[in-house]
Design an enzyme around this catalytic site. Structure first.
Site: not given
Ligand SMILES: Cc1ncc(COP(=O)(O)O)c(C=O)c1O
Length: 397
Positions: A136, A222, A251
């Site tokens: 994700f 990520d 986050k």
């Molecule tokens: C691993 C990862 N990457 C990207 C995102 C996307 O982040 P945002 O919701 O702040 O755009 C998330 C959100 O849950 C995530 O867990």
């Protein structure tokens, strides 16, 4: 006048399936709704408020900065942004930081950087990004395409070209997908969060590094969900055998103030020169003041050590609880990201726990994902386990 304006709930886009409670206050690991009911938070606002709700040092930093300078854009330098950039660089394997406002934006920036780097070093056909099934990476068009879950892509076609997915921990598939001319980057979460708390094996991570090095491609981690202390070290990669070239953060970086960051080594970040990428709010002074107060606490207290200890305790209690629970497939996680995977869907579990006073996340109907704040108490963990035991007995009987 639109008739909806008299019904506030009907004025919000229905993109989320929400629980029907209205949270009005938070302190530490506790939350209160508008009816005065108290909850214990095992979500941290989806891995965001790691230092607890309304962390006093973060609140103080935000108050002070809000009274001094709210916003000025990236046409000028500001102290809070410089402090966060230099702290992240000092404590990571990277050299420079690009600031934005969310996780998806941080991944988007990393994708753009990888393409720029690929085009400049290996030609215009070098734009493909290998990512993992079940991953994700966000909800923009590029990041849903990077995300290895078709459910997030359906109905949004045509998707941007240049993404290819391989199964988690499958080194052979990774090597087969790697293309000397086309592969610009490999993008992975060191532990898949939303996809179900699935750690990447050391052997697979070593393979991502080896393949990227062999091709001259960029290795992107990520760490939006599992970085910033969640696994017990500031960066999740510190507990793996490899160093990435690029790291995406968001986050927990500012404990709830919107922020995102894309960190990269100098020899790669240099391909994003002036005018190549931008964000009006990115690195905003108030968000960065919050992030500065977060980083100070991560680095100057024993909180990350506590994450490891509390994480081990939570996992031990979950393992004990589930060892004779036939519906449970596995307990897994690291630090304070832990999960129970069930054999069959548990659509009622999160609502049942909410009714009992606990916020939790159930992903894909099957996986109870626990992301408590780092300041969670052992008694609160015990209370949660006792409540889950009640659910278990209800299911067994
Ligand atoms: C691993 C990862 N990457 C990207 C995102 C996307 O982040 P945002 O919701 O702040 O755009 C998330 C959100 O849950 C995530 O867990």
């Amino acid at each position: 006048m639109n008739s909806n304006t008299s019904k506030p709930f009907d004025c919000v886009a229905e993109t989320y399936s929400r629980f029907d409670i209205n949270i009005v206050r938070g302190q530490g690991a506790r939350l209160w709704d508008d009816k005065g009911r108290q909850y214990i938070d095992f979500t941290s606002g989806i891995a965001v408020c790691s230092l607890g709700h309304c962390n006093p040092k973060v609140v103080e930093a935000v108050r002070e900065q809000a009274g001094q300078l709210f916003h000025i854009s990236n046409l000028y330098w500001t102290e809070p942004q410089l402090k966060v950039a230099s702290t992240l660089v000092e404590h990571s394997c990277t050299d420079r930081v690009f600031f934005c406002n969310s996780g998806a934006e941080a991944v988007e920036a990393a994708i753009k950087l990888a393409r720029r780097h690929g085009h400049a070093t290996r030609g215009p056909d070098c734009y493909e990004i290998i990512t993992l099934e079940g991953s994700f990476h966000g909800r923009t068009l590029a990041t849903i395409t990077a995300t290895g879950q078709p459910v997030y892509q359906r109905g949004f076609e045509p998707l941007p070209p240049g993404f290819t997915h391989v199964p988690l921990n499958d080194t052979r598939a990774l090597e087969l997908a790697a293309n000397r001319r086309r592969t610009a980057a490999i993008l992975v979460e060191p532990i898949q969060g939303e996809g179900g708390v699935r750690p990447l094996s050391d052997a697979f991570l070593e393979a991502t590094r080896a393949v990227a090095d062999d091709l001259g491609a960029v290795l992107i981690f990520d760490e939006i969900q599992v970085g910033m202390g969640r696994t017990g070290t500031l960066f999740a990669y510190e507990q793996t055998p490899v160093e990435p070239d690029v790291i995406c953060l968001a986050k927990a970086l500012a404990n709830g103030m919107p922020i995102g960051a894309m960190l990269a080594k100098e020899e790669i970040m240099k391909y994003l020169g002036p005018g190549s990428h931008a964000s009006t709010f990115g690195g905003n002074p108030v968000a960065c003041a919050a992030a500065g107060a977060v980083l100070d606490q991560f680095l100057q207290t024993d909180i990350l050590q506590q994450v490891k200890q509390k994480g081990e305790y939570l996992k031990k209690r979950l393992v004990e609880l589930t060892q004779d629970w036939r519906e449970v497939r596995e307990v897994r996680g690291r630090g304070l990201i832990q999960a129970i995977e069930f054999h069959s869907p548990k659509p009622d579990l999160a609502s049942w726990l909410l009714e009992k006073g606990f916020l939790s996340i159930v992903s894909h109907g099957l996986i109870l994902r626990l992301l408590p704040p780092f300041i969670i108490g052992r008694e609160e963990i015990d209370q949660f386990i006792e409540t889950l035991a009640e659910y278990k007995h209800g299911q067994d009987s």
